[in-house]
Scaffold this motif. Structure first.
Motif, PDB file in Angstrom:
ATOM      1  N   ALA A   1       8.234 -15.280  10.302  1.00  7.58           N
ATOM      2  CA  ALA A   1       7.273 -15.137  10.398  1.00  7.58           C
ATOM      3  C   ALA A   1       7.550 -13.002   9.717  1.00  7.58           C
ATOM      4  N   TYR A   2       6.650 -12.732   9.354  1.00  8.41           N
ATOM      5  CA  TYR A   2       6.228 -11.292   8.750  1.00  8.41           C
ATOM      6  C   TYR A   2       6.312 -10.828   9.838  1.00  8.41           C
ATOM      7  N   LEU A   3       6.564  -9.253  10.023  1.00 13.30           N
ATOM      8  CA  LEU A   3       5.423  -8.718  10.575  1.00 13.30           C
ATOM      9  C   LEU A   3       5.906  -7.347  10.319  1.00 13.30           C
ATOM     10  N   THR A   4       4.688  -6.237   9.772  1.00 17.49           N
ATOM     11  CA  THR A   4       4.327  -5.111   8.748  1.00 17.49           C
ATOM     12  C   THR A   4       4.323  -4.349   9.702  1.00 17.49           C
ATOM     13  N   ILE A   5       5.642  -3.311   9.728  1.00 24.49           N
ATOM     14  CA  ILE A   5       5.399  -2.195  10.965  1.00 24.49           C
ATOM     15  C   ILE A   5       4.710  -1.169  10.558  1.00 24.49           C
ATOM     16  N   MET A   6       5.226  -1.104   8.946  1.00 26.62           N
ATOM     17  CA  MET A   6       4.068   0.232   8.540  1.00 26.62           C
ATOM     18  C   MET A   6       3.820  -0.026   6.706  1.00 26.62           C
ATOM     19  N   ARG A   7       3.513   0.643   6.810  1.00 25.08           N
ATOM     20  CA  ARG A   7       1.460   0.828   5.266  1.00 25.08           C
ATOM     21  C   ARG A   7       2.279   1.894   4.383  1.00 25.08           C
ATOM     22  N   GLY A   8       2.211   2.004   3.426  1.00 31.87           N
ATOM     23  CA  GLY A   8       1.673   3.055   1.997  1.00 31.87           C
ATOM     24  C   GLY A   8       3.704   3.628   2.174  1.00 31.87           C
ATOM     25  N   CYS A   9       4.092   4.239   0.855  1.00 32.79           N
ATOM     26  CA  CYS A   9       4.921   5.332   1.024  1.00 32.79           C
ATOM     27  C   CYS A   9       4.892   6.197   0.904  1.00 32.79           C
ATOM     28  N   ASN A  10       5.745   7.341   1.080  1.00 25.39           N
ATOM     29  CA  ASN A  10       5.789   8.626   0.830  1.00 25.39           C
ATOM     30  C   ASN A  10       6.742   9.437  -0.300  1.00 25.39           C
ATOM     31  N   TYR A  11       7.261   8.605  -1.001  1.00 28.31           N
ATOM     32  CA  TYR A  11       8.260   8.429  -2.312  1.00 28.31           C
ATOM     33  C   TYR A  11       7.179   8.490  -3.064  1.00 28.31           C
TER      34      TYR A  11
ATOM     35  N   TYR B   1       2.757   4.334  10.589  1.00 28.13           N
ATOM     36  CA  TYR B   1       3.664   3.482  11.224  1.00 28.13           C
ATOM     37  C   TYR B   1       3.366   2.428  11.949  1.00 28.13           C
ATOM     38  N   ARG B   2       2.911   1.058  12.809  1.00 30.92           N
ATOM     39  CA  ARG B   2       2.804   1.544  13.239  1.00 30.92           C
ATOM     40  C   ARG B   2       3.423   1.225  14.782  1.00 30.92           C
ATOM     41  N   PRO B   3       2.226   1.748  15.666  1.00 34.01           N
ATOM     42  CA  PRO B   3       3.003   2.050  17.137  1.00 34.01           C
ATOM     43  C   PRO B   3       3.758   0.574  17.808  1.00 34.01           C
ATOM     44  N   VAL B   4       4.679   1.354  18.656  1.00 40.34           N
ATOM     45  CA  VAL B   4       6.229   0.274  18.627  1.00 40.34           C
ATOM     46  C   VAL B   4       5.025  -0.671  19.543  1.00 40.34           C
ATOM     47  N   GLU B   5       4.590  -0.396  20.791  1.00 36.79           N
ATOM     48  CA  GLU B   5       3.702  -1.170  21.664  1.00 36.79           C
ATOM     49  C   GLU B   5       3.432  -2.475  20.618  1.00 36.79           C
ATOM     50  N   ASP B   6       2.617  -2.106  19.944  1.00 38.63           N
ATOM     51  CA  ASP B   6       1.924  -3.240  19.072  1.00 38.63           C
ATOM     52  C   ASP B   6       3.122  -4.346  18.909  1.00 38.63           C
ATOM     53  N   ILE B   7       3.897  -3.357  17.546  1.00 38.72           N
ATOM     54  CA  ILE B   7       4.973  -4.012  17.402  1.00 38.72           C
ATOM     55  C   ILE B   7       5.576  -4.506  18.006  1.00 38.72           C
ATOM     56  N   LEU B   8       5.828  -4.292  19.623  1.00 39.53           N
ATOM     57  CA  LEU B   8       6.632  -6.036  20.264  1.00 39.53           C
ATOM     58  C   LEU B   8       5.675  -6.817  20.926  1.00 39.53           C
ATOM     59  N   ASN B   9       4.332  -5.875  20.810  1.00 31.35           N
ATOM     60  CA  ASN B   9       3.599  -7.314  21.743  1.00 31.35           C
ATOM     61  C   ASN B   9       3.116  -8.562  19.834  1.00 31.35           C
TER      62      ASN B   9
END
Ligand code: 5AD
Ligand code: SF4
Length: 435
Positions: free
Chosen positions: A153-163, A179-187
């Motif tokens: 399964a895919y899990l997006t942890i961040m969007r966009g790019c600063n480069y 960046y997505r909050p850690v808690e959201d990612i773990l859930n």
């Protein structure tokens, strides 16, 4: 007496073009539709709504999206109540022209608006399905079918790019890093595992630049790997795509020490000419890239490297290209995604002459692919006679921890881990028997 109209659950067909992020976005955008009663349709014919997640990273990808939207005109004309939604990177870059050219598209949602998608889709559906309001409201969000998760399964942890790599349209269509909050990612990881995932692929444009606050401290990418590694039932953890600049000791030691993290690093190189890399604004030299690969190989025994390469970047000479080939022979990635340079309007390099001819780009791509086929073959053939652990994703198909495809005869349940005695290999796939 009149029979009440049959309440037929509406059906959604999704089509994701482009990268894994596009697929993950399509999945994320399906959720608010599922909670409004849409179940999955395998084909457009049986669908009441189609969601297309588009890509614009190369012109070819955007052309595919445009031609797909065009080809859906008869589908829409057959039943004007059908809903056509176009989302993603091409929708962000060329939204206005898509609206003008294809007036039958109901909703165009650019990649920067994905967070607002539930609201946008509500408005679009309210306008369209007014007559069906009662039917629709009989599907409360909690009545939405809980979709089984794919094994991987895919899990997006961040969007966009600063480069701001000079060739790349991504920063302009996806915006700055969020960046997505850690808690959201773990859930979300726990929910995906509970729904059947055995493997999670963390996604982000520069996935390893992740940082966030958690429990009063700063969490970097390596720390996130360590936290994710604790997810009960999670067998494998992967990520895509890291940027070489952020490959550091903390990340590599987490990779080495976390039981679930797979022995694979997809590390885009793009070119191994120091001059071209500079023009590309990649923020590393070939020597620095090589140092990162060496550090990864010494920290994580058996780690497999794969990469992305662009040929025919403006001003790339035969010598520059040769440097890339020689460098690849030294680094020996097990596979590479190789692309012809495609100027993207609005990027820095698009204002420079696209001065490597199509023929030369094609010739370089051909030579590069031949080298990579050899390296892939060697990497696959080195497995023959060995036993590898494969996670079955479809009956008779799965992947090793290092990311190699594998096929075997005989029935295996998706989600099962099998020991495979490798007996041979095709161009891209290991062949074996269950040990
Ligand atoms: N032309 C060709 N390839 C590109 N990529 C990104 N932008 C372009 C472009 N304008 C490739 C890079 C990147 C991958 C996702 O797509 O190799 O790593
Ligand atoms: Fe594009 Fe460079 Fe950002 Fe990757 S790091 S998404 S190539 S700008």
């Amino acid at each position: 007496m009149d029979q009440p109209a049959e309440i037929r659950p509406m059906k959604l067909h999704t089509i994701a073009l482009g990268c894994q992020m596009s697929e993950a976005d399509a999945e994320e955008m399906s959720a608010p539709l599922a909670s409004r009663g849409f179940s999955r349709a395998e084909s457009p014919d049986e669908a009441d709504a189609i969601l297309i997640s588009t890509c614009t990273v190369r012109q070819h990808a955007e052309d595919r999206a445009i031609s797909l939207i065009g080809s859906l005109k008869p589908w829409k004309a057959a039943d004007p109540n059908r809903v056509l939604i176009v989302s993603g990177c091409a929708a962000e870059r060329a939204g206005d022209s898509i609206r003008r050219k294809f007036p039958y598209v109901d909703l165009v949602v650019g990649a920067k608006s994905i967070a607002r998608f539930p609201e946008l889709v509500r408005e679009a559906l309210d306008a369209r399905f007014d007559a069906l309001r009662e039917q629709r409201e009989s599907f409360a969000p909690e009545a939405a079918p809980t979709e089984a998760s794919p094994v991987s399964a895919y899990l997006t942890i961040m969007r966009g790019c600063n480069y701001s790599c000079s060739y790349c349209i991504v920063p302009s269509v996806r915006g700055r890093e969020l960046y997505r909050p850690v808690e959201d990612i773990l859930n979300e990881a726990r929910a995906k595992v509970a729904a059947g995932a055995k493997e999670i692929m963390l996604l982000g444009q520069t996935v390893n630049s992740y940082e966030s606050e958690h429990d009063g401290g700063k969490v970097g990418f390596g720390d996130l790997l360590r936290l994710m590694d604790q997810t009960p039932g999670l067998e494998r953890l992967r990520f895509m795509s890291p940027h070489p600049y952020y490959v550091d000791e903390r990340m590599l030691s987490a990779m080495a020490e976390c039981r679930a993290v797979c022995e694979h690093l997809h590390l885009p190189l793009q070119s191994a000419s120091a001059r071209v890399l500079k023009l590309m604004r990649r923020n590393y030299t070939p020597a620095a890239y090589l140092d990162k690969v060496r550090a990864a190989r010494s920290a994580v025994p058996g780690i497999v490297i794969s990469t992305d390469i662009i040929v025919g970047f403006p001003t790339e000479t035969e010598d520059d290209f040769q440097e890339t080939l020689d460098f690849l022979k030294e680094v020996r990635p097990a596979w590479a995604y190789c692309f012809k340079y495609s100027p993207r309007e609005g990027t820095r390099s698009a204002s420079w002459p696209d001065d490597v001819s199509r023929e030369v780009k094609e010739d370089r791509l051909g030579r590069l692919n031949r080298l990579m086929d050899e390296l892939t073959s060697k990497a696959l053939n080195a497995h023959i006679g060995r036993t590898v652990e494969v996670l079955c994703e479809e009956p008779g198909f799965g992947r090793t921890r290092q990311g190699f495809n594998a096929k075997w005869a005989g029935v295996t349940r998706p989600g099962e881990a099998v020991s495979l005695a490798v007996t041979g290999a095709t161009k891209r796939t290991l062949l074996g028997e269950i040990a």
